[in-house]
Design a protein around this motif. Structure first.
Motif, mmCIF file in Angstrom:
data_model
loop_
_atom_site.group_PDB
_atom_site.id
_atom_site.type_symbol
_atom_site.label_atom_id
_atom_site.label_comp_id
_atom_site.label_asym_id
_atom_site.label_seq_id
_atom_site.Cartn_x
_atom_site.Cartn_y
_atom_site.Cartn_z
ATOM 1 N N ALA A 12 71.342 87.493 16.004
ATOM 2 C CA ALA A 12 72.227 86.971 14.964
ATOM 3 C C ALA A 12 71.954 85.495 14.743
ATOM 4 O O ALA A 12 72.048 84.990 13.634
ATOM 5 C CB ALA A 12 73.689 87.186 15.368
ATOM 6 N N ALA A 13 71.577 84.801 15.814
ATOM 7 C CA ALA A 13 71.316 83.368 15.715
ATOM 8 C C ALA A 13 70.120 83.094 14.809
ATOM 9 O O ALA A 13 70.022 82.020 14.229
ATOM 10 C CB ALA A 13 71.093 82.775 17.104
ATOM 11 N N VAL A 14 69.217 84.056 14.687
ATOM 12 C CA VAL A 14 68.068 83.847 13.803
ATOM 13 C C VAL A 14 68.237 84.613 12.502
ATOM 14 O O VAL A 14 67.284 84.915 11.806
ATOM 15 C CB VAL A 14 66.732 84.238 14.498
ATOM 16 C CG1 VAL A 14 66.495 83.362 15.705
ATOM 17 C CG2 VAL A 14 66.734 85.706 14.879
ATOM 18 N N ARG A 71 63.668 81.201 14.771
ATOM 19 C CA ARG A 71 63.966 81.349 13.352
ATOM 20 C C ARG A 71 62.650 81.397 12.573
ATOM 21 O O ARG A 71 61.661 80.776 12.960
ATOM 22 C CB ARG A 71 64.796 80.141 12.918
ATOM 23 C CG ARG A 71 65.605 80.360 11.683
ATOM 24 C CD ARG A 71 66.602 79.236 11.532
ATOM 25 N NE ARG A 71 67.942 79.659 11.956
ATOM 26 C CZ ARG A 71 68.734 80.421 11.195
ATOM 27 N NH1 ARG A 71 68.336 80.870 10.039
ATOM 28 N NH2 ARG A 71 69.930 80.761 11.634
ATOM 29 N N GLN A 72 62.700 82.124 11.487
ATOM 30 C CA GLN A 72 61.502 82.248 10.661
ATOM 31 C C GLN A 72 61.171 80.916 9.987
ATOM 32 O O GLN A 72 62.076 80.147 9.689
ATOM 33 C CB GLN A 72 61.766 83.301 9.583
ATOM 34 C CG GLN A 72 60.526 84.003 9.174
ATOM 35 C CD GLN A 72 60.795 85.482 9.077
ATOM 36 O OE1 GLN A 72 61.943 85.864 8.897
ATOM 37 N NE2 GLN A 72 59.774 86.292 9.205
ATOM 38 N N ARG A 73 59.892 80.665 9.772
ATOM 39 C CA ARG A 73 59.512 79.434 9.084
ATOM 40 C C ARG A 73 60.090 79.427 7.674
ATOM 41 O O ARG A 73 60.296 80.465 7.068
ATOM 42 C CB ARG A 73 57.990 79.306 9.055
ATOM 43 C CG ARG A 73 57.406 78.911 10.397
ATOM 44 C CD ARG A 73 55.895 78.761 10.291
ATOM 45 N NE ARG A 73 55.244 80.007 9.908
ATOM 46 C CZ ARG A 73 54.957 80.962 10.797
ATOM 47 N NH1 ARG A 73 55.277 80.799 12.076
ATOM 48 N NH2 ARG A 73 54.349 82.054 10.413
ATOM 49 N N ARG A 74 60.283 78.226 7.116
ATOM 50 C CA ARG A 74 60.924 78.098 5.810
ATOM 51 C C ARG A 74 60.153 78.770 4.701
ATOM 52 O O ARG A 74 60.688 79.081 3.644
ATOM 53 C CB ARG A 74 61.119 76.614 5.462
ATOM 54 C CG ARG A 74 62.146 75.903 6.323
ATOM 55 C CD ARG A 74 63.510 76.551 6.249
ATOM 56 N NE ARG A 74 64.005 76.604 4.867
ATOM 57 C CZ ARG A 74 65.081 77.302 4.513
ATOM 58 N NH1 ARG A 74 65.709 78.030 5.422
ATOM 59 N NH2 ARG A 74 65.500 77.294 3.283
ATOM 60 N N SER A 75 58.839 78.959 4.928
ATOM 61 C CA SER A 75 58.024 79.518 3.855
ATOM 62 C C SER A 75 58.555 80.883 3.413
ATOM 63 O O SER A 75 58.441 81.266 2.256
ATOM 64 C CB SER A 75 56.568 79.656 4.320
ATOM 65 O OG SER A 75 56.516 80.568 5.394
ATOM 66 N N PHE A 76 59.142 81.595 4.342
ATOM 67 C CA PHE A 76 59.729 82.890 4.009
ATOM 68 C C PHE A 76 61.002 82.641 3.226
ATOM 69 O O PHE A 76 61.971 82.103 3.750
ATOM 70 C CB PHE A 76 60.027 83.628 5.312
ATOM 71 C CG PHE A 76 60.155 85.113 5.128
ATOM 72 C CD1 PHE A 76 61.395 85.688 4.953
ATOM 73 C CD2 PHE A 76 59.022 85.924 5.117
ATOM 74 C CE1 PHE A 76 61.500 87.052 4.796
ATOM 75 C CE2 PHE A 76 59.146 87.276 4.951
ATOM 76 C CZ PHE A 76 60.378 87.856 4.795
ATOM 77 N N SER A 77 60.984 82.961 1.968
ATOM 78 C CA SER A 77 62.102 82.525 1.126
ATOM 79 C C SER A 77 63.392 83.280 1.469
ATOM 80 O O SER A 77 63.357 84.407 1.946
ATOM 81 C CB SER A 77 61.765 82.745 -0.341
ATOM 82 O OG SER A 77 62.004 84.090 -0.661
ATOM 83 N N ASP A 78 64.473 82.620 1.191
ATOM 84 C CA ASP A 78 65.777 83.203 1.518
ATOM 85 C C ASP A 78 66.027 84.494 0.770
ATOM 86 O O ASP A 78 66.567 85.453 1.304
ATOM 87 C CB ASP A 78 66.886 82.202 1.186
ATOM 88 C CG ASP A 78 67.070 81.239 2.332
ATOM 89 O OD1 ASP A 78 66.340 81.396 3.332
ATOM 90 O OD2 ASP A 78 67.923 80.356 2.232
ATOM 91 N N THR A 79 65.632 84.467 -0.491
ATOM 92 C CA THR A 79 65.895 85.666 -1.293
ATOM 93 C C THR A 79 65.134 86.851 -0.738
ATOM 94 O O THR A 79 65.659 87.954 -0.626
ATOM 95 C CB THR A 79 65.468 85.437 -2.740
ATOM 96 O OG1 THR A 79 64.161 84.865 -2.729
ATOM 97 C CG2 THR A 79 66.429 84.547 -3.482
ATOM 98 N N LYS A 80 63.899 86.593 -0.334
ATOM 99 C CA LYS A 80 63.074 87.667 0.201
ATOM 100 C C LYS A 80 63.713 88.234 1.463
ATOM 101 O O LYS A 80 63.766 89.441 1.677
ATOM 102 C CB LYS A 80 61.694 87.105 0.523
ATOM 103 C CG LYS A 80 60.580 88.078 0.227
ATOM 104 C CD LYS A 80 59.262 87.344 0.307
ATOM 105 C CE LYS A 80 58.119 88.249 -0.071
ATOM 106 N NZ LYS A 80 56.831 87.519 0.016
ATOM 107 N N ARG A 81 64.206 87.315 2.299
ATOM 108 C CA ARG A 81 64.780 87.759 3.555
ATOM 109 C C ARG A 81 66.029 88.609 3.288
ATOM 110 O O ARG A 81 66.234 89.646 3.905
ATOM 111 C CB ARG A 81 65.146 86.568 4.417
ATOM 112 C CG ARG A 81 65.536 87.007 5.816
ATOM 113 C CD ARG A 81 65.576 85.854 6.760
ATOM 114 N NE ARG A 81 66.736 85.027 6.515
ATOM 115 C CZ ARG A 81 66.857 83.793 6.998
ATOM 116 N NH1 ARG A 81 65.876 83.248 7.687
ATOM 117 N NH2 ARG A 81 67.927 83.092 6.756
#
Lengths: 308, 677
Positions: B597-599, B662-672
């Protein structure tokens, strides 16, 4: 009800009242208290206060004995109307201390008290009477305790979360169903020692051989019934709503149920037609259960007159 | 028996429960046997025996009609024994009889419960007879048994009920103790009784009697009871200076000394011309049913609700029915004012049987001396010089005891010496009176107080000397020490003999016994002071200290409710705070969920572990291997019938080692979000 399908008893759900023994205990303490106060007897007071404190502590223990108890419910197998529906209520203790004297009230038979060790759980079968076909929901169950001293009774309700399918009560006997050809097939009463397959029951008529009497049915107080034999292996029958003339739809459903049971017992391939429902020809226990299920749930289990 | 079979299963008592109940009742009855009439005890014992027989042979249990008959017999028996069914003894007898009869119809568990609760009454009435610490502890045990019986009778304790009942009972009892203390301290007491059933009226007077005749004090001395305890604020004076003053006797007749009309119960505070060596102390007086109280010679201040008469007698307003504690001050060195003429004349009256021998003796002393005080000394010399013996077993005296003692028997106890000496002084024209009280006392170094026993009872004389007022003269102390008869005292009193008999007690055993006795008495004194004497007065003092005295009982009740709430809250907190220790596998799994949950991978409420693992594998394929392994182990540990310890251990190790980032920022929020929902 928590997310895992388990009801956990919260503080506000617990009711508590003194029992009759508790009332007697309270009266005794008050009389001792007044007497000792009056005679300025400090040791008598000490004793009365001790008993009062014990009562007070016992009240909290009683309440605490139910607090946080986890209750889950499971349905038992389908039953016929008139038989008792069985549920399994599982009480689980999720804490490190024991729980004592837990009882389910309102079941068919008085349940024996349950003791739960730390992290222990216990399933209690809970029987509920059936009075009509359809889905029978487990009513709200009441869990009570009089732990530790029988001075207080604490209880709580858990919403019923399980249902049992109730098949219609089968009629004592039913006319034989329609054979596949569409003719009303009446198997001739064969007198020989034909060890043929059993195809169904009908009411006893004078002249029937007593050898074919269904004594088990008689013992179950279904009256005198004769077993009929003679079906071939290949016989296929249709159990049809329209083939019966009984005006009362519930009665008709009971007759159909009997026919399904008889057909299955005779190892026939059979199909069933209800208004709006048709189950294709098949045999075996699955087919029987499919048909019984439809009969149980037909018209949502309602008894309103069905259309012809 | 037929009836018993109709009971539901959970109402049927076990045999051991019946036995335990009957044994507890027997134990509660045992101390009562000292007080009950033998008839009542016998009837109760008979019923209990019948009860025991019925446990062994159920057919022996009496039927309903026989029970009714037995009840009538029992009540008649109580009436025969006590002539009443009320009052302390009558009521107790009836109660004991009825409970014994109730035991004969123990069928359902309900009967057992009722009997156990009724037993509380049997316990509480016994405190009307005896409030000692020993008996209290004994009944503490009985109370514990009553709780245990009720717990065990309730059942629902699984397959080994007795073993499981013990911790339950202990927990309840221990949690009840602080509540008991709070209630005891703060529950408002009555200052006077609401009703009276004559409970306290059947007690005789105890201790010192109102008059003195030869033999009266010796009787008292043989009685081994405690008279009072005294605790000094300062260093206690030597025991030869501990003259505990009680009654003052003015009137003498042919046989006895008794209080006179003068001075008695007079409320004027007496005058002292000199009072030095002031000493402050506290006394706890045992109940005597009398009004007089004791003070060290000579009291200068007296406690409230008491009167100090002109002859320095301390008197209570009411007869002392319960132990009474009071503080006062005395002067060891004093000089009283000269008494009035009338009082002096009253202190000169002689008994009718004053003999010629006595007058001759005094006339001779008067010839030999020139002052009053010298005459007194002459009299004391007489007791010392002549063959006077000090003994607890004096010969019987006839019609003229004073004369017979002085000239014939010449052996006696303090009342003989004081009584006859005062008569002699009156013959000489010196106003005199007799004082009854106690001398000395046994210091209890463990408890830091003195014990004054009835065996310390003493009588002495006060003689009026010009310019000095009333002067204490103790003729008994004039007897030559080698004429003190120890044997009689040690035979009659044993270890309780007062110190003045100089009984040799240097043996190790007797010293040890003495120390034990003093220790026991110290405990008893604390019990007396802190529990038995606790009353409305102490509660008022407590309120004063809290500054709530104006609100009286209401403040007390308020504090009580608050304190009970706090204690009860603490108990509940203790109950609820018990860790809801979920099983180790679940703990590991929830740690995994928290870390994920933390990530940003939160488990949904409806999601099972396998579904969750599958979703995690889609969202973060690099986790899938470890998460799947953890979930597999979790399912094994949580849902398989017998998880092995090794599984749990490796599960715990895996979870602890797994720290997702946590995933790197490159992975966009919308995609996640798209992946996760």
């Amino acid at each position: 009800m928590d997310k895992d399908g388990v009801a956990r008893i919260a503080a506000k759900q617990i009711y508590i009242l003194p029992t009759r023994i508790g009332m007697l205990y309270g009266t005794t303490v008050i009389v001792m208290l007044l007497g000792s106060l009056n005679y300025q007897n400090n040791i008598g007071l000490l004793f009365a206060f001790f008993m009062a404190s014990v009562g007070l502590v016992a009240m909290h223990h009683c309440w605490y004995n139910l607090l946080g108890l986890a209750i889950s419910m499971r349905s038992g197998p389908a039953v016929f109307d008139g038989d008792a529906a069985l549920f399994e209520v599982t009480l689980s203790n999720e804490r490190a201390g024991s729980r004592y004297d837990l009882r389910l009230s309102g079941g068919l038979d008085a349940s024996t008290p349950v003791y739960l060790d730390a992290h222990d759980q216990r399933g209690i079968s809970f029987a509920q009477p059936t009075s009509r076909r359809g889905l029978l929901w487990l009513k709200d169950i009441e869990i009570e305790t009089r732990h530790p001293m029988h001075l207080f009774r604490a209880w709580c309700y858990a919403r019923g979360q399980a249902s049992v399918l109730v098949y219609p009560r089968p009629a004592v006997a039913a006319p034989p169903p329609v054979t596949n050809s569409g003719d009303t097939h009446r198997p001739a009463a064969r007198t020989g020692d034909g060890a043929d397959d059993y195809i169904g029951n009908r009411e006893y008529r004078r002249g029937d051989s007593t050898r074919h009497l269904d004594w088990k049915a008689f013992a179950r107080e279904r009256g005198l019934v004769v077993k009929q034999f003679g079906g071939d292996d290949g016989v296929e029958v249709w159990i049809d709503w329209t083939a019966l003339r009984t005006p009362d739809p519930e009665e008709r459903i009971r007759l159909l149920t009997r026919q399904v049971l008889d057909a299955d017992a005779a190892n026939l391939r059979f199909g069933m037609r209800l208004p709006g429902i048709e189950i294709g020809l098949a045999g075996g226990p699955d087919q029987m259960q499919r048909c019984l299920r439809e009969l149980a749930l037909f018209n949502d289990g309602q008894t309103e007159p069905a259309p012809h | 028996m037929a009836k018993q079979n109709l009971l539901p299963i959970d109402e049927q008592p076990e045999r051991y429960q019946t036995l335990a109940l009957v044994m507890t009742v027997c134990a509660a009855y045992l101390p009562l046997a000292r007080y009950l009439n033998w008839r009542v005890s016998a009837f109760v014992a008979l019923m209990l025996m019948l009860r025991f027989a019925a446990v062994r042979w159920p057919a022996a249990a009496p039927g309903r009609w026989l029970l009714l008959g037995l009840t009538l017999v029992g009540v008649a028996n109580c009436l025969l024994a006590n002539h009443t069914l009320i009052g302390k003894l009558g009521g107790t007898s009836l109660l004991a009889t009825m409970l014994a009869l109730k035991l004969l119809e123990l069928r359902a568990r309900r009967d057992h419960r009722i009997s156990a609760i009724a037993l509380c009454f049997v316990v509480v009435v016994q405190f009307l007879f005896d409030q000692g610490i020993g008996l209290t502890l004994y009944f503490g045990g009985i109370a514990f048994m009553i709780v245990a019986l009720l717990v065990d009778l309730n059942g629902g304790l699984g397959s080994t009920p007795i073993r499981r009942a013990v911790p339950v009972v202990l927990r309840i009892s221990l949690q009840a103790l602080p509540l008991t203390i709070v209630l005891f301290a703060l529950f408002p007491r009555l200052t006077s009784p609401l009703w009276s059933l004559g409970v306290d009226q059947d007690r005789g007077t105890m201790g010192m009697s109102e008059s003195m005749e030869p033999g009266s004090i010796s009787e008292l001395v043989i009685n081994g009871d405690l008279a009072f305890r005294a605790r000094f604020d300062q260093h206690p004076p030597g025991s030869d200076r501990l003259y505990w003053r009680g009654l003052v006797l003015w009137e003498v007749d042919n046989r006895k000394w008794s209080p006179g009309r003068v001075g008695q119960y007079q409320t004027v505070n007496p005058e002292l011309t000199q009072a030095t060596e002031r000493i402050d102390y506290e006394i706890v007086l045992e109940p005597s049913q009398q009004r007089w109280m004791f003070s060290l010679d000579l009291p200068i201040e007296h406690p409230p609700n008491t009167v100090l008469s002109s002859d320095f007698q301390l008197l209570s307003d009411r007869p002392i029915t319960t132990a009474k504690r009071y503080r006062l001050s005395s002067a060891l060195e004093f000089r009283t004012a000269m008494p009035a003429e009338a009082e002096q004349r009253y202190a000169l009256r002689l008994p009718a049987n004053t003999s010629a021998r006595m007058i001759t003796l005094v006339k001779q002393w008067q010839l030999e001396t020139d002052s009053d005080w010298a005459l007194v000394q002459q009299g004391l010399d007489f007791f010392n010089r002549e063959e006077f013996h000090y003994t607890l077993l004096p010969p019987k005296l006839g019609a003229n005891p004073w004369d017979e003692f002085l000239f014939e028997t010449r052996s006696g106890f303090c009342e003989h010496y004081a009584g006859s000496f005062a008569v002699l002084m009156r013959i000489a024209g010196l106003p005199s009176r007799v004082v009854l009280g106690y001398l000395g006392g046994e210091p209890n170094r463990i408890g830091g107080y003195h014990l004054i026993w009835q065996s310390d009872a003493h009588a002495w004389v006060e003689v009026m000397i010009a310019e000095r007022g009333w002067v204490r003269v103790d003729p008994t102390s004039a007897v030559a020490p080698f004429r003190v008869d120890n044997r009689g005292a040690s035979r009659l009193l044993g270890a309780y003999a007062p110190a003045r008999f100089h009984i040799d007690s240097t043996g190790v055993l007797s010293m040890a016994i003495r120390q034990l006795r003093l220790l026991a008495d110290s405990i008893d004194a604390v019990w007396q002071r802190s529990v038995l004497d606790y009353s409305a007065a102490e509660q008022t003092r407590l309120l004063y200290r809290l500054g709530l005295a104006d609100y009286g009982e209401f403040a007390l009740a308020g504090i009580m409710v608050a304190a009970v709430t706090i204690v009860m809250g603490l108990i509940l907190f203790g109950l609820i705070r018990q860790p809801d220790a979920i099983d180790p596998a679940s703990r590991c799994f929830s740690l995994l969920c928290r870390r994920l949950a933390a990530v940003g991978l939160e488990r949904n409420a409806h999601e099972g572990p396998l579904d969750f693992a599958a979703r995690v594998a889609v969202a973060r394929p690099e986790f899938s291997l470890r998460v799947n392994a953890i979930v597999a182990l979790y399912i094994r540990g949580r849902y398989m019938p017998n998880p092995t310890a090794a599984d749990i251990q490796s599960l715990s190790r895996l979870v602890k080692a797994f720290v997702p980032t946590r995933q790197r920022r490159s992975f966009s929020d919308t995609k996640r979000r798209k992946y996760l929902t």
